[in-house]
Structures are given as structure tokens and as C-alpha cells.
Design a protein around this motif. Structure first.
Motif, PDB file in Angstrom:
ATOM      1  N   THR A   1      25.693 -63.336  93.337  1.00  0.00           N
ATOM      2  CA  THR A   1      25.708 -62.492  92.132  1.00  0.00           C
ATOM      3  C   THR A   1      25.992 -61.039  92.514  1.00  0.00           C
ATOM      4  OG1 THR A   1      23.296 -62.234  92.228  1.00  0.00           O
ATOM      5  CG2 THR A   1      24.137 -63.937  90.770  1.00  0.00           C
ATOM      6  N   ASN A   2      26.323 -60.855  93.786  1.00  0.00           N
ATOM      7  CA  ASN A   2      26.747 -59.540  94.278  1.00  0.00           C
ATOM      8  C   ASN A   2      25.720 -58.445  93.982  1.00  0.00           C
ATOM      9  OD1 ASN A   2      28.550 -58.097  95.741  1.00  0.00           O
ATOM     10  ND2 ASN A   2      29.915 -57.613  94.025  1.00  0.00           N
ATOM     11  N   LYS A   3      24.451 -58.811  94.169  1.00  0.00           N
ATOM     12  CA  LYS A   3      23.332 -57.883  93.972  1.00  0.00           C
ATOM     13  C   LYS A   3      23.300 -57.276  92.569  1.00  0.00           C
ATOM     14  CE  LYS A   3      23.448 -56.778  98.849  1.00  0.00           C
ATOM     15  NZ  LYS A   3      23.752 -55.790  99.873  1.00  0.00           N
ATOM     16  N   ASP A   4      23.987 -57.940  91.627  1.00  0.00           N
ATOM     17  CA  ASP A   4      24.004 -57.436  90.252  1.00  0.00           C
ATOM     18  C   ASP A   4      22.740 -57.932  89.531  1.00  0.00           C
ATOM     19  OD1 ASP A   4      24.507 -56.691  87.640  1.00  0.00           O
ATOM     20  OD2 ASP A   4      25.853 -58.389  87.273  1.00  0.00           O
ATOM     21  N   LEU A   5      21.891 -56.989  89.162  1.00  0.00           N
ATOM     22  CA  LEU A   5      20.605 -57.383  88.591  1.00  0.00           C
ATOM     23  C   LEU A   5      20.733 -58.066  87.231  1.00  0.00           C
ATOM     24  CD1 LEU A   5      18.261 -54.456  89.668  1.00  0.00           C
ATOM     25  CD2 LEU A   5      18.466 -56.747  90.656  1.00  0.00           C
ATOM     26  N   GLN A   6      21.838 -57.813  86.540  1.00  0.00           N
ATOM     27  CA  GLN A   6      22.026 -58.460  85.233  1.00  0.00           C
ATOM     28  C   GLN A   6      22.225 -59.971  85.391  1.00  0.00           C
ATOM     29  OE1 GLN A   6      21.676 -56.983  82.301  1.00  0.00           O
ATOM     30  NE2 GLN A   6      21.363 -54.991  83.237  1.00  0.00           N
ATOM     31  N   THR A   7      22.898 -60.376  86.473  1.00  0.00           N
ATOM     32  CA  THR A   7      23.182 -61.808  86.642  1.00  0.00           C
ATOM     33  C   THR A   7      22.291 -62.482  87.690  1.00  0.00           C
ATOM     34  OG1 THR A   7      24.962 -61.204  88.148  1.00  0.00           O
ATOM     35  CG2 THR A   7      25.583 -61.707  85.889  1.00  0.00           C
ATOM     36  N   HIS A   8      21.593 -61.676  88.503  1.00  0.00           N
ATOM     37  CA  HIS A   8      20.717 -62.243  89.529  1.00  0.00           C
ATOM     38  C   HIS A   8      19.767 -63.266  88.919  1.00  0.00           C
ATOM     39  CE1 HIS A   8      18.075 -62.743  92.880  1.00  0.00           C
ATOM     40  NE2 HIS A   8      17.157 -61.888  92.499  1.00  0.00           N
ATOM     41  N   THR A   9      19.648 -64.387  89.568  1.00  0.00           N
ATOM     42  CA  THR A   9      18.875 -65.597  89.191  1.00  0.00           C
ATOM     43  C   THR A   9      19.673 -66.579  88.304  1.00  0.00           C
ATOM     44  OG1 THR A   9      17.684 -64.737  87.234  1.00  0.00           O
ATOM     45  CG2 THR A   9      16.563 -64.505  89.370  1.00  0.00           C
ATOM     46  N   ASP A  10      20.754 -66.124  87.642  1.00  0.00           N
ATOM     47  CA  ASP A  10      21.504 -67.047  86.761  1.00  0.00           C
ATOM     48  C   ASP A  10      22.058 -68.243  87.538  1.00  0.00           C
ATOM     49  OD1 ASP A  10      21.024 -65.228  84.796  1.00  0.00           O
ATOM     50  OD2 ASP A  10      23.116 -64.631  84.468  1.00  0.00           O
ATOM     51  N   ILE A  11      22.656 -67.959  88.701  1.00  0.00           N
ATOM     52  CA  ILE A  11      23.329 -69.027  89.457  1.00  0.00           C
ATOM     53  C   ILE A  11      22.331 -69.992  90.079  1.00  0.00           C
ATOM     54  CG2 ILE A  11      24.980 -69.501  91.331  1.00  0.00           C
ATOM     55  CD1 ILE A  11      26.543 -67.573  89.911  1.00  0.00           C
ATOM     56  N   ILE A  12      21.303 -69.445  90.693  1.00  0.00           N
ATOM     57  CA  ILE A  12      20.330 -70.356  91.325  1.00  0.00           C
ATOM     58  C   ILE A  12      19.604 -71.170  90.244  1.00  0.00           C
ATOM     59  CG2 ILE A  12      18.514 -68.557  91.560  1.00  0.00           C
ATOM     60  CD1 ILE A  12      19.096 -71.583  93.898  1.00  0.00           C
ATOM     61  N   VAL A  13      19.326 -70.553  89.109  1.00  0.00           N
ATOM     62  CA  VAL A  13      18.647 -71.300  88.045  1.00  0.00           C
ATOM     63  C   VAL A  13      19.528 -72.444  87.541  1.00  0.00           C
ATOM     64  CG1 VAL A  13      17.922 -71.127  85.610  1.00  0.00           C
ATOM     65  CG2 VAL A  13      17.007 -69.531  87.293  1.00  0.00           C
ATOM     66  N   SER A  14      20.819 -72.191  87.320  1.00  0.00           N
ATOM     67  CA  SER A  14      21.653 -73.289  86.816  1.00  0.00           C
ATOM     68  C   SER A  14      21.821 -74.377  87.878  1.00  0.00           C
ATOM     69  CB  SER A  14      22.999 -72.788  86.278  1.00  0.00           C
ATOM     70  OG  SER A  14      23.776 -72.302  87.317  1.00  0.00           O
ATOM     71  N   LYS A  15      21.897 -73.986  89.134  1.00  0.00           N
ATOM     72  CA  LYS A  15      21.988 -74.977  90.211  1.00  0.00           C
ATOM     73  C   LYS A  15      20.738 -75.859  90.248  1.00  0.00           C
ATOM     74  CE  LYS A  15      23.907 -74.016  94.660  1.00  0.00           C
ATOM     75  NZ  LYS A  15      24.873 -74.986  94.988  1.00  0.00           N
ATOM     76  N   LEU A  16      19.590 -75.223  90.118  1.00  0.00           N
ATOM     77  CA  LEU A  16      18.333 -75.977  90.190  1.00  0.00           C
ATOM     78  C   LEU A  16      18.130 -76.855  88.948  1.00  0.00           C
ATOM     79  CD1 LEU A  16      15.929 -73.311  91.773  1.00  0.00           C
ATOM     80  CD2 LEU A  16      17.133 -75.180  92.917  1.00  0.00           C
TER      81      LEU A  16
END
Ligand SMILES: [Fe+2]
Length: 194
Positions: free
Chosen positions: A68-83
Motif C-alpha cells: 500500500t506504499n505506506k499510504d495510510l488511507q489504504t493501509h490494511t485494505d489489501i491484507i484484510v481482503s487477502k485474509l
């Protein structure tokens, strides 16, 4: 998801070894904190303090920090969808979101409150070890971490107000909280390279 699978996910997603070590540190503290909180709350169901679950939240909370390139707006979005794809429990997902105030401003249980305070404290303790002559956790004292905690200019990125939430959100005095975290990190110092 078990720890082995979580470690694979983590190593797939993170190149920066220091970030992986940060996740391992947070995992170790979370596991220890689960035990402490369980002892403090015999009135609550044991499932609230499942060490493996607390450990997984710690291990995976920053897994998408690079993608998420250290972007706080998107941080956690990718890991959450993966999980979610992998069928990981809502409790673990919410736990991960719990460390990110933008995504989950209301921390609803001790797992979410725990990760919020632990995340920043692990950074402070790492910084304290790195300024020691031997750069080792083994010679780092509780007093030294407490002193550095009060020096606002030292490792200013380790947000003191967030660490201090241990007192009103977890019911653990700051010094005791630091002691728990320091012992947990010292127990895996080799893995942390410290
Ligand atoms: Fe973190």
C-alpha cells in the motif's frame, strides 16, 4: 490460519526485513499480553484471550505496509481482503484494523485495544535497543525505556499517547506494560537481530 501460513503471507508481502522483525516483535508482545489480560479478567470467556489469535493479529497487522506504499488511507485494505479470501475470522480482521485509527477509531475489545498500544511500544523499545553501545535488547533495562519514553524528542514516531492507552483501555499501568513488552521482545531477541 495457523502461524506457519501467516509467516508465509508475511514473507511474501514484505521485503524489508526490519518490517518483518517489527511484526515478529508485535506478535511476541501480543501473545504475552493475552496471557496477562486473561489473568486480569477471569470473568470473561477464555476465547477473548486466545494467544494464537492475538499472535496472528500482531504478526499480520502491517503485512500490506509495502504494497500500500505506506499510504495510510489504504493501509490494511489489501491484507484484510487477502485474509477474508482465506476465511480468517472477523475477530482477527477487526484486530488488525484496531491498530489503524483511520480504519477503526472505536476499539471494541481487548484484542483491538492491545494491538493499538503494543504497535507503538514495540517501535520505542527497538529504538531504545539500537542506541545502546551493543545494540542489544538483553542489556536494555526497564528504567532506560521509561526514561526514553519521557524524552519526547527520542523516537518521536513512537506515539506516546498511543502507548499510554494501556492505562485506560487495558487497565495496565505504563511501567508494567513496558515491562511485559520488553520481556517479550527479549525472549525472541535473536529473531529480532537485537
Ligand atoms: Fe506496526
Amino acid at each position: 490460519m495457523d502461524r506457519t501460513e501467516a509467516i508465509i503471507v508475511l514473507n511474501e508481502m514484505l521485503e524489508n526485513k526490519n518490517l518483518v522483525r517489527h511484526c515478529l516483535a508485535v506478535e511476541a508482545i501480543m501473545r504475552k499480553l493475552a496471557i496477562v489480560m486473561k489473568q486480569m479478567h477471569p470473568e470473561l470467556p477464555e476465547v477473548e484471550f486466545d494467544e494464537d489469535e492475538w499472535g496472528l493479529v500482531g504478526l499480520l497487522h502491517d503485512a500490506d505496509y509495502e504494497v500500500t506504499n505506506k499510504d495510510l488511507q489504504t493501509h490494511t485494505d489489501i491484507i484484510v481482503s487477502k485474509l477474508l479470501e482465506k476465511g480468517v475470522s472477523k475477530r482477527i480482521i477487526n484486530g488488525i484494523l484496531g491498530h489503524h485509527e483511520l480504519k477503526k477509531p472505536n476499539r471494541e475489545n481487548f484484542l483491538e485495544k492491545g494491538i493499538y498500544a503494543v504497535d507503538e511500544l514495540s517501535g520505542l523499545i527497538t529504538a531504545c535497543a539500537l542506541v545502546r553501545p551493543d545494540k542489544k535488547l538483553s542489556s536494555l533495562s526497564l528504567e532506560s525505556v521509561m526514561k526514553k519514553f519521557r524524552q519526547k524528542d527520542f523516537a518521536a514516531g513512537a506515539l506516546r499517547h498511543q502507548i499510554l492507552k494501556c492505562e485506560d483501555e487495558l487497565g495496565i499501568p505504563l511501567e508494567e506494560f513496558v515491562s511485559i513488552a520488553l520481556a517479550a521482545m527479549q525472549s525472541i531477541s535473536e529473531e529480532l537481530g537485537l
